[in-house]
Design an enzyme around this catalytic site. Structure first.
Site, PDB file in Angstrom:
ATOM      1  N   ASP A  11      29.400   3.287 -10.962  1.00  0.00           N
ATOM      2  CA  ASP A  11      29.773   4.673 -11.219  1.00  0.00           C
ATOM      3  C   ASP A  11      28.913   5.198 -12.365  1.00  0.00           C
ATOM      4  O   ASP A  11      28.799   4.551 -13.421  1.00  0.00           O
ATOM      5  CB  ASP A  11      31.251   4.767 -11.581  1.00  0.00           C
ATOM      6  CG  ASP A  11      32.151   4.413 -10.409  1.00  0.00           C
ATOM      7  OD1 ASP A  11      31.836   4.802  -9.273  1.00  0.00           O
ATOM      8  OD2 ASP A  11      33.173   3.734 -10.632  1.00  0.00           O
ATOM      9  N   ASP A 130      39.497   8.102  -1.288  1.00  0.00           N
ATOM     10  CA  ASP A 130      40.189   7.718  -2.514  1.00  0.00           C
ATOM     11  C   ASP A 130      41.660   8.084  -2.353  1.00  0.00           C
ATOM     12  O   ASP A 130      41.995   9.244  -2.083  1.00  0.00           O
ATOM     13  CB  ASP A 130      39.607   8.446  -3.723  1.00  0.00           C
ATOM     14  CG  ASP A 130      38.147   8.101  -3.961  1.00  0.00           C
ATOM     15  OD1 ASP A 130      37.713   7.024  -3.522  1.00  0.00           O
ATOM     16  OD2 ASP A 130      37.442   8.925  -4.581  1.00  0.00           O
TER      17      ASP A 130
END
Length: 260
Positions: A11, A130
């Protein structure tokens, strides 16, 4: 021979590799290019990069990072963050990405999945799902876990599959970054509803969690972040576990295997 991929997830925020807990409280880890090279050399099968603020600012800032990593590593790379149209996809692929991961963009415009599949092939389209667990069900979040869509995750993955996505990158936000185990019920439910590969993410903290995933789901891959970044797990140990169970494992050079 069975196949299962080990995927390192990186990330990125403002050109730094970061890691949070439940997609909040980000901590700086280091240089994403150095970590990407490290994981590739250790035997990761693929890399996934995500610009965690791309949707917030309406742009992806990973182009230079992707170009640099692509010149140094030779395993598939999936890049996500801020992808909203075919031009965004084309630009990322031209920088060295093999696949593009999309969440917010296809949530706002589901037909974008069809367009990507038709123009670049299903193999280039990874849809990131997600989820949070609330009121006895899983719901889809966008904008890196900031916004609730109201969509039920199981219904959404079925639509994703029908529209032509090549893979699903599934993350349980309520488990993510904790290292206490995965949401196996979610993973199993998604794998039962779709025929495309599912990359399971969120919650792996030790080797037993990895074994539990192998034993109790039809997931095609695992996405790892904090367990690798904080040295809780070594890719070499995951590779050894796969080999002991009769899975195909990508060969490394003899010299590199000895080092690891």
């Amino acid at each position: 021979m069975k196949n299962f991929r080990i995927i390192a997830r990186l990330d990125i925020k403002l050109e730094s590799l970061i890691k949070g807990v439940q997609m909040e409280g980000w901590r700086k880890v280091g240089d994403p290019i150095i970590f990407a090279q490290k994981y590739a050399l250790e035997g990761a099968d693929e890399l996934v990069f995500a610009d965690v603020v791309a949707s917030l600012y309406g742009r992806n800032t990973l182009y230079d990072i992707v170009k640099s990593v692509a010149s140094k590593v030779f395993i598939p790379m999936t890049i996500g963050g801020g992808v909203r149209n075919l031009d965004d996809v084309k630009k990322l692929l031209s920088c060295g990405a093999d696949k593009v991961s999309i969440n917010t963009g296809v949530s706002n415009k589901p037909e974008l999945i069809d367009e990507i599949a038709q123009n670049f092939g299903s193999q280039a389209c990874v849809v990131a799902v997600d989820t949070i667990f609330r009121d006895g069900d899983w719901f889809v979040m966008t904008d890196n876990g900031r916004n609730h869509t109201g969509r039920r995750a199981i219904e959404w993955v079925e639509e994703i599959s029908k529209r032509g996505a090549g893979e699903i990158l599934l993350t349980a936000i309520h488990k993510e970054g904790l290292g206490k185990g995965m949401d196996m019920e979610l993973i199993a439910a998604v794998c039962e509803r779709v025929s495309i590969p599912v990359i399971a993410g969120g919650g792996v903290g030790d080797l037993t969690h990895f074994e539990h995933l192998l034993d109790n789901s039809r997931a095609s891959a695992v996405a790892l972040a904090q367990a690798l970044h904080w040295n809780k797990l070594k890719i070499a140990d995951l590779r050894s576990k796969l080999m002991s169970r009769g899975y195909f494992v990508r060969p490394l050079s003899d010299e590199k295997e000895k080092e690891l």
